[in-house]
Design a protein around this motif. Structure first.
Motif, short mmCIF file in Angstrom:
data_model
loop_
_atom_site.label_atom_id
_atom_site.label_comp_id
_atom_site.label_asym_id
_atom_site.label_seq_id
_atom_site.Cartn_x
_atom_site.Cartn_y
_atom_site.Cartn_z
N LEU A 232 -2.05 8.60 -6.25
CA LEU A 232 -2.41 9.05 -4.91
C LEU A 232 -3.17 10.36 -4.99
CD1 LEU A 232 1.03 8.24 -4.74
CD2 LEU A 232 0.09 7.64 -2.53
N THR A 233 -4.14 10.54 -4.11
CA THR A 233 -4.95 11.75 -4.09
C THR A 233 -5.20 12.17 -2.65
OG1 THR A 233 -7.04 12.73 -4.81
CG2 THR A 233 -7.10 10.44 -4.12
N SER A 234 -5.45 13.44 -2.46
CA SER A 234 -5.72 13.96 -1.12
C SER A 234 -7.12 13.53 -0.68
CB SER A 234 -5.60 15.48 -1.10
OG SER A 234 -6.47 16.05 -2.07
N SER A 235 -7.21 12.98 0.53
CA SER A 235 -8.50 12.52 1.03
C SER A 235 -9.34 13.66 1.57
CB SER A 235 -8.28 11.48 2.14
OG SER A 235 -7.48 12.02 3.17
N THR A 236 -8.71 14.75 1.96
CA THR A 236 -9.42 15.94 2.45
C THR A 236 -8.91 17.15 1.69
OG1 THR A 236 -7.78 16.28 4.21
CG2 THR A 236 -9.72 14.95 4.76
N LEU B 129 7.78 16.30 -1.91
CA LEU B 129 6.92 15.13 -2.10
C LEU B 129 7.55 13.94 -1.37
CD1 LEU B 129 4.58 13.55 -3.49
CD2 LEU B 129 6.15 13.17 -5.41
N ARG B 130 6.77 13.32 -0.52
CA ARG B 130 7.21 12.11 0.19
C ARG B 130 6.30 10.96 -0.21
NH1 ARG B 130 10.60 12.95 4.64
NH2 ARG B 130 10.96 15.14 5.16
N VAL B 131 6.89 9.87 -0.67
CA VAL B 131 6.14 8.67 -1.05
C VAL B 131 6.60 7.53 -0.15
CG1 VAL B 131 5.58 7.05 -2.90
CG2 VAL B 131 5.94 9.47 -3.44
N ARG B 132 5.64 6.80 0.40
CA ARG B 132 5.94 5.71 1.33
C ARG B 132 5.20 4.44 0.88
NH1 ARG B 132 7.63 5.56 6.82
NH2 ARG B 132 6.91 3.72 7.96
N ILE B 133 5.95 3.35 0.78
CA ILE B 133 5.40 2.04 0.42
C ILE B 133 5.56 1.12 1.63
CG2 ILE B 133 5.49 0.08 -1.15
CD1 ILE B 133 4.66 2.56 -2.57
N GLU B 134 4.48 0.47 2.02
CA GLU B 134 4.51 -0.50 3.11
C GLU B 134 3.91 -1.82 2.63
OE1 GLU B 134 4.17 2.08 7.21
OE2 GLU B 134 2.31 1.67 6.12
N GLY B 135 4.43 -2.91 3.13
CA GLY B 135 3.91 -4.22 2.73
C GLY B 135 4.69 -5.33 3.39
N ARG C 63 0.86 -1.19 0.00
CA ARG C 63 0.00 0.00 0.00
C ARG C 63 0.90 1.24 0.00
NH1 ARG C 63 -0.11 -2.69 4.71
NH2 ARG C 63 0.57 -1.62 6.59
N ALA C 64 0.41 2.27 -0.67
CA ALA C 64 1.20 3.49 -0.85
C ALA C 64 0.50 4.67 -0.20
CB ALA C 64 1.43 3.76 -2.33
N VAL D 17 0.54 18.12 2.67
CA VAL D 17 -0.84 17.62 2.59
C VAL D 17 -0.80 16.10 2.42
CG1 VAL D 17 -3.03 17.72 1.35
CG2 VAL D 17 -1.63 19.78 1.57
N PRO D 18 -1.45 15.33 3.31
CA PRO D 18 -1.40 13.86 3.20
C PRO D 18 -2.21 13.35 2.02
CG PRO D 18 -2.85 14.52 5.00
CD PRO D 18 -2.19 15.77 4.52
N LEU D 19 -1.67 12.32 1.38
CA LEU D 19 -2.32 11.68 0.23
C LEU D 19 -2.40 10.18 0.50
CD1 LEU D 19 -0.25 13.39 -2.62
CD2 LEU D 19 -2.36 14.24 -1.59
N GLY D 20 -3.42 9.56 -0.08
CA GLY D 20 -3.58 8.11 0.05
C GLY D 20 -3.71 7.48 -1.32
#
Length: 229
Positions: free
Chosen positions: A152-156, A172-178, A119-120, A127-130
């Motif tokens: 990714l898009t801003s949820s709010t 810009l910060r991108v984070r991948i978890e898995g 998940r990214a 501004v947080p993005l999901g």
């Protein structure tokens, strides 16, 4: 005198019959020796089984350790290839959309990387993005490369005072978890936690005649920090 000697002779033969019966009986000491001998044999048999089992376990553990040290996988390497940020501030509620592409490299010559439950998330100018959708599972062969794409898009809606400045850099910060597993021949390791953090400076550029501004990362890929737990 003859009756006395015959009576004496009969008593003597009785005594001899009693004495002759003693050697045929087994003494308590002989029974104790028999039981102790049986117990000793049982202990020796149990010790042999224990030694054989311990030797087998030790051999298997040594073999597994040698294989692991020989084929110990190295952590994969990630880099951010490109990222495009689109800011729509014409609508009543402004939104940010980031399209990011990451490259994954498996440096191992004898291990396949298996990625799952990826998940990214990201943040653009604070501004947080999901991620719009979870990333699909990935099987990466030894010394192979793969490209991961995340939209990714801003949820709010960003704060009303937030506005990107044309020509100014936005972080810009991108984070991948898995989860990550290693596959060597038919052996598959347990699941390990995987975290990838990428940072890039995106420069927004104004688009004449449009209510959107876009920015792109630098042309050279930026290295990401990879952690495998």
């Amino acid at each position: 005198m003859q009756p006395a000697s015959s009576c004496y002779g009969s008593r003597q033969s009785e005594g001899m019959s009693l004495i002759s019966g003693d050697p045929e009986e087994q003494s308590p000491r002989d029974c104790s020796r028999s039981r102790s001998s049986s117990s000793a044999k049982h202990r020796r048999r149990r010790c042999r089984v224990l030694i054989a089992t311990s030797s087998t376990v030790a051999s298997l553990a040594s073999l597994a350790l040698i294989l692991w040290l020989t084929l110990r996988p190295s952590s994969p390497r990630f880099s951010l290839l490109a990222a495009t940020a689109t800011v729509d501030d014409a609508a009543a509620s402004a939104s940010i959309v980031v399209d990011a592409a990451l490259a994954a490299h498996n440096p191992n010559a004898h291990a396949t990387a298996l990625y799952g439950q990826l998940r990214a998330t990201a943040s653009y100018a604070g501004v947080p993005l999901g991620a719009c959708a979870p990333l699909p599972p990935l099987e990466q062969p030894d010394q192979g490369d793969a490209v991961l794409s995340a939209l990714l898009t801003s949820s709010t809606s960003p704060p009303s005072a937030w506005r990107p400045v044309p020509g100014a850099q936005a972080l810009l910060r991108v984070r991948i978890e898995g989860q990550l597993r290693w596959k060597v021949a038919s052996w598959v390791s347990g699941r390990h936690g995987l975290t990838v953090d990428c940072v890039a400076a995106v420069v927004p550029s104004s688009s004449p005649g449009k209510q959107q501004r876009q920015g792109s990362s630098s042309s050279s890929p930026s290295q990401c920090a990879t952690q495998v737990l």
